[in-house]
Structure formats: structure tokens, C-alpha cells
Write a protein that holds these residues in place. Structure first.
Motif, PDB file in Angstrom:
ATOM      1  N   ARG A 120      -3.557   3.411  -0.375  1.00 19.29           N
ATOM      2  CA  ARG A 120      -4.089   2.885  -1.637  1.00 19.29           C
ATOM      3  C   ARG A 120      -3.206   1.748  -2.142  1.00 19.29           C
ATOM      4  NH1 ARG A 120      -8.113   5.749  -4.116  1.00 19.29           N
ATOM      5  NH2 ARG A 120      -8.619   7.757  -3.128  1.00 19.29           N
ATOM      6  N   GLU A 142     -16.036   9.151  -3.150  1.00 14.77           N
ATOM      7  CA  GLU A 142     -15.402   7.849  -2.914  1.00 14.77           C
ATOM      8  C   GLU A 142     -15.122   7.656  -1.428  1.00 14.77           C
ATOM      9  OE1 GLU A 142     -11.263   5.569  -4.243  1.00 14.77           O
ATOM     10  OE2 GLU A 142     -11.281   7.732  -3.828  1.00 14.77           O
ATOM     11  N   ASP A 160      -9.821  -1.481   5.147  1.00 13.80           N
ATOM     12  CA  ASP A 160     -10.518  -2.520   4.395  1.00 13.80           C
ATOM     13  C   ASP A 160     -10.417  -3.846   5.160  1.00 13.80           C
ATOM     14  OD1 ASP A 160     -10.638  -4.821   2.416  1.00 13.80           O
ATOM     15  OD2 ASP A 160     -11.140  -3.167   1.074  1.00 13.80           O
ATOM     16  N   GLN A 166      -4.366   8.622   3.411  1.00 14.11           N
ATOM     17  CA  GLN A 166      -5.039   7.568   2.659  1.00 14.11           C
ATOM     18  C   GLN A 166      -4.032   6.476   2.314  1.00 14.11           C
ATOM     19  OE1 GLN A 166      -7.770   9.094  -0.589  1.00 14.11           O
ATOM     20  NE2 GLN A 166      -6.593  10.950  -0.162  1.00 14.11           N
ATOM     21  N   THR A 200      -7.883   4.679   5.787  1.00 16.68           N
ATOM     22  CA  THR A 200      -7.843   6.117   6.064  1.00 16.68           C
ATOM     23  C   THR A 200      -7.591   6.357   7.550  1.00 16.68           C
ATOM     24  OG1 THR A 200     -10.232   6.243   6.491  1.00 16.68           O
ATOM     25  CG2 THR A 200      -9.505   6.643   4.225  1.00 16.68           C
ATOM     26  N   ASP A 258      -2.741  -0.227  -5.736  1.00 16.34           N
ATOM     27  CA  ASP A 258      -3.097  -0.215  -7.163  1.00 16.34           C
ATOM     28  C   ASP A 258      -4.227   0.779  -7.431  1.00 16.34           C
ATOM     29  OD1 ASP A 258      -1.210  -2.204  -7.572  1.00 16.34           O
ATOM     30  OD2 ASP A 258      -2.677  -3.820  -7.324  1.00 16.34           O
ATOM     31  N   GLY A 259      -4.183   1.924  -6.719  1.00 18.39           N
ATOM     32  CA  GLY A 259      -5.163   2.981  -6.921  1.00 18.39           C
ATOM     33  C   GLY A 259      -6.440   2.839  -6.121  1.00 18.39           C
ATOM     34  N   ARG A 260      -6.645   1.687  -5.484  1.00 18.50           N
ATOM     35  CA  ARG A 260      -7.883   1.456  -4.732  1.00 18.50           C
ATOM     36  C   ARG A 260      -7.699   1.860  -3.275  1.00 18.50           C
ATOM     37  NH1 ARG A 260     -10.450  -2.725  -1.862  1.00 18.50           N
ATOM     38  NH2 ARG A 260      -8.606  -4.066  -2.044  1.00 18.50           N
ATOM     39  N   LEU A 261      -8.669   2.611  -2.748  1.00 15.18           N
ATOM     40  CA  LEU A 261      -8.617   3.065  -1.361  1.00 15.18           C
ATOM     41  C   LEU A 261      -8.838   1.887  -0.421  1.00 15.18           C
ATOM     42  CD1 LEU A 261      -8.437   5.549   0.528  1.00 15.18           C
ATOM     43  CD2 LEU A 261     -10.926   5.763   0.333  1.00 15.18           C
ATOM     44  N   ILE A 262      -7.870   1.654   0.495  1.00 13.75           N
ATOM     45  CA  ILE A 262      -8.000   0.528   1.427  1.00 13.75           C
ATOM     46  C   ILE A 262      -7.842   0.951   2.893  1.00 13.75           C
ATOM     47  CG2 ILE A 262      -7.244  -1.181  -0.269  1.00 13.75           C
ATOM     48  CD1 ILE A 262      -4.506  -1.188   1.170  1.00 13.75           C
ATOM     49  N   PRO A 272       0.824  -1.209   0.000  1.00 14.23           N
ATOM     50  CA  PRO A 272       0.000   0.000   0.000  1.00 14.23           C
ATOM     51  C   PRO A 272       0.860   1.261   0.000  1.00 14.23           C
ATOM     52  CG  PRO A 272      -0.780  -1.566   1.643  1.00 14.23           C
ATOM     53  CD  PRO A 272       0.535  -2.080   1.156  1.00 14.23           C
TER      54      PRO A 272
END
Length: 352
Positions: A48, A17, A82, A46, A56, A50-54, A5
Motif C-alpha cells: 500500500r 476492495e 498496479d 499487500q 498483492t 498512502d493507504g491505497r492498494l497497489i 510502499p
């Protein structure tokens, strides 16, 4: 999934988002919480992949007085990881980054209201629990049925049912207790009056209390329909309270203080009269019962009809530049009220 990440502190976010990830309906929360009051001190990390938020974690600036000295604290909030990453140490990575960024941006200490004991302790926080008491006062019995039909937490509904008769009995028993003759206003005569009241109440007592800066209070109150009560004895502020009217039939005292029992009676009776005219059924308050000043005022609140119904709560604190554990390690020094719980009010959502 590939790689590790990537963590970044930035106030440039996709608010829609982010709201979806945090389970919030109103994406405007981010603009209010992080970009409105002292955004230069806000932290929002944040994670991330591969660009996906996982993941915060945020820090919001809160000005405090600690032993009479002005400090800038940071409130930890909006922690989310996540589910697939909750056993991989991502929370600790998020918190380490937040701690580093908050220190760099001038925070003296961090704190938060949470029941997540182990993750925060692992990240260097002290954890306290069982300090936070909740109480209810029945304002208008004729509005109870309407209030109970509204959407709300079942535990709060049960507390209202249990508190109604005792509250009315306490109010009847205390109705002839003498109150102070004070002028109750909706605005302070001086912006520093509340801070001065706390200075007088504190005396030599070690105390952690919020600084009542006008811009800070306006930021906390935004969207909540808060009514303020300031009770003056001549030119001196003797008592005050901020009351949240965002829930139709339950009003919440967000913050309060009084010089003595007579001043508290005047304040509460003025609030009850105002709430009765607005169709409020119950008045709710919460506070750190281990704090000596609040414990004393609790007695006065009960005398005016408040019925305590639950103690709980979790609180974490972590030193940054301020490292006096006489304060950090002693929950009784913290003057915590409902105001410390306030976040962005999402319109249309039921209050707890």
C-alpha cells in the motif's frame, strides 16, 4: 504519491476492495483460499502507498509427497501490481516478503502455474514450459450444438470442433477392447487408498504428487460440483478420477490415475456413462505429458477417445527448506493434472 510502499502479510483484508483490484467478481474467494484450509500457513502480502492498494501476492498451502516423503508446499497466486508500479521492482519486493513468510510458516518449497517467466526467475524460481497437454473426448454428439452456443474461450470452441470426429472414431475403434471387472464407487473405502495407489505406481520412481487428504480435497472441491469415481479390484484401489461438473455441458477430469490400461478403460467408461446421463457434450482432461506415469496413461486415454489438441503451460518452482534439485529441476518428476490449477470457483463465470 509520497514515500515508499508499505508491505504487510495479513489475512485481515477488505475482500471487496481486493476482488476489485484483482478483477474478480466474487469477493468470497479470499475467505475460501486463505482462511479455510490451514490458514496458519497461508501468506497474503499487500503493498500500500498512502493507504491505497497497489500490489498483492499470496501463498496457499498444498500438501505433497516428494519421493514418498510428506512435505508442505506453497502455491504462489493472486500476484498483481498496479500498472504504474510494474517497472519499479515492486513484484520482487512482494515475492521476497512472501518467500520469507512462507519459510517462517513451514513451507518446504514454492510453486506456481504461470507464464510470467522473467519476474519469477528474477525472484529465484526455476521456470518450465511446454509440458502441459490438453485433450477432449466427445461424450454426446447430440449436445454439441448446445455446448458450442455457451460462452467460452474461442480456442476451446475450436478445439471441440476439431476433436469431435476423431474422438468418436477412437471410441468406436476401442469399444471392444477388454476392460477390468471393477467395483466403481463414489467414495473411497479408506481415506488413504489414493495415496497407496500412488505408492504402488511410483515404485522406485522419483515422483512429486499431491497428498490426498480429505480436508484438502474438500477444500479444493468447494463450490465446483465434483463427482468422484473410485474403481476397486477387491479391496485394492485400481483407478480413480475426480470430475468437475461446474460447467453445464463440459466436464473436466481434475485428477486421475489407473493401475493399467484395463483399469483405465473401466474408469473412463464409467465416467462417460455418468456424464452422458447428465447431458455433458465433452469431457476435458489435462496433464504433464513429460511425466512417465502420465505419458503412459495418456496412451490409454487416447485409446478411449481423448484427442490431444494443445501443449503449453508455464510452471515455476523455488526451494525453501527442501533443496533437492533432482526434483526441483526435473519437470518429468511432477505428476501434475488439472487439480493443480484449481482456485476458488466463481459462480456464473464461464470456464476456459
Amino acid at each position: 504519491m509520497t514515500g515508499e510502499p508499505v508491505l504487510a502479510d495479513s489475512l485481515e483484508v477488505d475482500a471487496t476492495e481486493l476482488a476489485r483490484f484483482l478483477g474478480l467478481r466474487d469477493h468470497r474467494f479470499f475467505e475460501h483460499e486463505y482462511r479455510t484450509f490451514k490458514p496458519e500457513r497461508s501468506v497474503f502480502v499487500q503493498a500500500r502507498l498512502d493507504g491505497r492498494l497497489i500490489g498483492t501476492q499470496g501463498i496457499v498451502p498444498y500438501p505433497l509427497f516428494v519421493g514418498g516423503k510428506p512435505l508442505m508446499s506453497g502455491r504462489t497466486e493472486r500476484a498483481m501490481v498496479d500498472p504504474k508500479w510494474r517497472t519499479g521492482g515492486l513484484f520482487a519486493q512482494l515475492m521476497r516478503t512472501c518467500v520469507s513468510q512462507a519459510a517462517e510458516k513451514g513451507c518446504d518449497l514454492l510453486w506456481g502455474m504461470t507464464g510470467l517467466k522473467v519476474p519469477f526467475q528474477y525472484s529465484g524460481f526455476l521456470f518450465f514450459e511446454g509440458f502441459y497437454e490438453h485433450a477432449l473426448l466427445c461424450v454426446a454428439p447430440t449436445r454439441i450444438a448446445e455446448d458450442l452456443r455457451g460462452q467460452q474461450d474461442r480456442r476451446m470452441r475450436a478445439a471441440k470442433l476439431a476433436a469431435t470426429v476423431p474422438s468418436l472414431c477412437l471410441r468406436a475403434a476401442g469399444r471392444f477392447a477388454p476392460a477390468a471387472k471393477l467395483d466403481v464407487l463414489t467414495r473411497p473405502r479408506n481415506d488413504r487408498d489414493v495415496d497407496e495407489l500412488y505408492r504402488q505406481l511410483r515404485g522406485r520412481m522419483p515422483l512429486v504428487v499431491m497428498r490426498h487428504e480429505p480436508a484438502f480435497l474438500d477444500w479444493l472441491d468447494a463450490g465446483r460440483g465434483v463427482e468422484r469415481f473410485y474403481a476397486y479390484d477387491g479391496e485394492a484401489l485400481a483407478a480413480y478420477a475426480y470430475v468437475d461438473l461446474s460447467s453445464r455441458t463440459k466436464a473436466t477430469i481434475l485428477d486421475f490415475a489407473a493401475r493399467d490400461a484395463r483399469c483405465m478403460r473401466t474408469l473412463i467408461r464409467a465416467i462417460v456413462r455418468a456424464m452422458s446421463q447428465r447431458g455433458v457434450a465433452f469431457l476435458y482432461v489435462s496433464y504433464n505429458v513429460t511425466n512417465p506415469l502420465l505419458a503412459r496413461q495418456r496412451t490409454w486415454l487416447v485409446g478411449e477417445g481423448f484427442v490431444p489438441f494443445h501443449r503449453g503451460g508455464g510452471f515455476v518452482v523455488r526451494p525453501l527448506r527442501f533443496q533437492d534439485y533432482n526434483y526441483l529441476g526435473d519437470m518429468s518428476r511432477w505428476y501434475i493434472t488439472r487439480l493443480w490449477n484449481v482456485l476458488y470457483h466463481q459462480a456464473g463465470l464461464p470456464e476456459a
